[in-house]
Motif scaffolding. Sequence first.
Motif, short mmCIF file in Angstrom:
data_model
loop_
_atom_site.label_atom_id
_atom_site.label_comp_id
_atom_site.label_asym_id
_atom_site.label_seq_id
_atom_site.Cartn_x
_atom_site.Cartn_y
_atom_site.Cartn_z
N LEU A 174 1.24 4.00 -3.15
CA LEU A 174 0.90 5.41 -3.00
C LEU A 174 2.09 6.33 -3.24
CD1 LEU A 174 -1.38 5.20 0.17
CD2 LEU A 174 -2.11 5.68 -2.18
N ARG A 175 3.31 5.85 -2.97
CA ARG A 175 4.49 6.72 -3.03
C ARG A 175 5.34 6.55 -4.28
NH1 ARG A 175 3.55 10.68 0.44
NH2 ARG A 175 2.94 9.89 2.45
N THR A 176 5.14 5.49 -5.05
CA THR A 176 5.98 5.27 -6.23
C THR A 176 5.10 5.04 -7.45
OG1 THR A 176 6.07 2.86 -6.00
CG2 THR A 176 7.71 4.13 -4.76
N ARG A 177 5.76 4.91 -8.58
CA ARG A 177 5.04 4.62 -9.82
C ARG A 177 5.34 3.20 -10.31
NH1 ARG A 177 2.61 8.81 -12.42
NH2 ARG A 177 3.07 10.89 -11.65
N CYS B 154 0.83 -1.21 0.00
CA CYS B 154 0.00 0.00 0.00
C CYS B 154 0.86 1.25 0.00
CB CYS B 154 -0.94 0.01 1.20
SG CYS B 154 -2.29 -1.15 1.09
N VAL B 155 1.89 1.29 0.84
CA VAL B 155 2.77 2.46 0.92
C VAL B 155 3.50 2.66 -0.41
CG1 VAL B 155 4.86 3.39 2.03
CG2 VAL B 155 3.02 2.39 3.42
N LEU B 156 4.06 1.58 -0.95
CA LEU B 156 4.79 1.69 -2.22
C LEU B 156 3.86 2.10 -3.37
CD1 LEU B 156 7.23 -1.33 -1.95
CD2 LEU B 156 7.79 1.10 -1.80
#
Length: 197
Positions: free
Chosen positions: A173-176, A169-171
């Motif tokens: 939201l924070r990466t492409r 979830c974090v990745l």
Amino acid sequence: MPLSLTVCTPLALTDLGNLLQVLWTFLSLSLFSLGGGNTLLSEYHHLSVVQYCWLSSSQFADIYALAEAAPGPSSMIVGLLGMGAAWKEGAWWSLLSGYGAEAAILLPSTLLMVVACLSWNKFKNSPWRVAFERGLGPITLGILFAVGLKILQTADTNIPGVIVSVLVCVLMLRTRISPLWFMAVAGLLGGLGLINR
């Protein structure tokens, strides 16, 4: 005071009255699927696991994964739930229940959308249309967030699974990074037995 445990017994769909009740339930839910079929996932879980006792929570998670992996609309899960509900009664009842549930969830909302699309341009410059469209965005996102939490509760039953889910979830939201990479890594970890349900 001791708690009494109630045993949940599955609803027999060979009884035509029970089958019609299930179809009516999905028919009445059809018009509430704002944002797609997944917005009703919490209610699908409640109906199939808690109310009608067709499936266990683990079986529901498996059916959800199967519906998401297959090409087609996200509401495909309803047909699979209908099939799972009547599987014990045999293949014929399973197919009847699956097709009936899918038609019940798709037909009313599809007809409503056709009517809405045909008349929506009449209100092109109306402030009501703009307010309606802007209001539905946050509502749909809130419903989808609740669905995500339900999937986490249903599928992740151990600490490594929860850690992988939160990390993904974090990745996301924070990466492409493409979601396909996350699915491949999670599949590999599951295949190696490092994470499981």
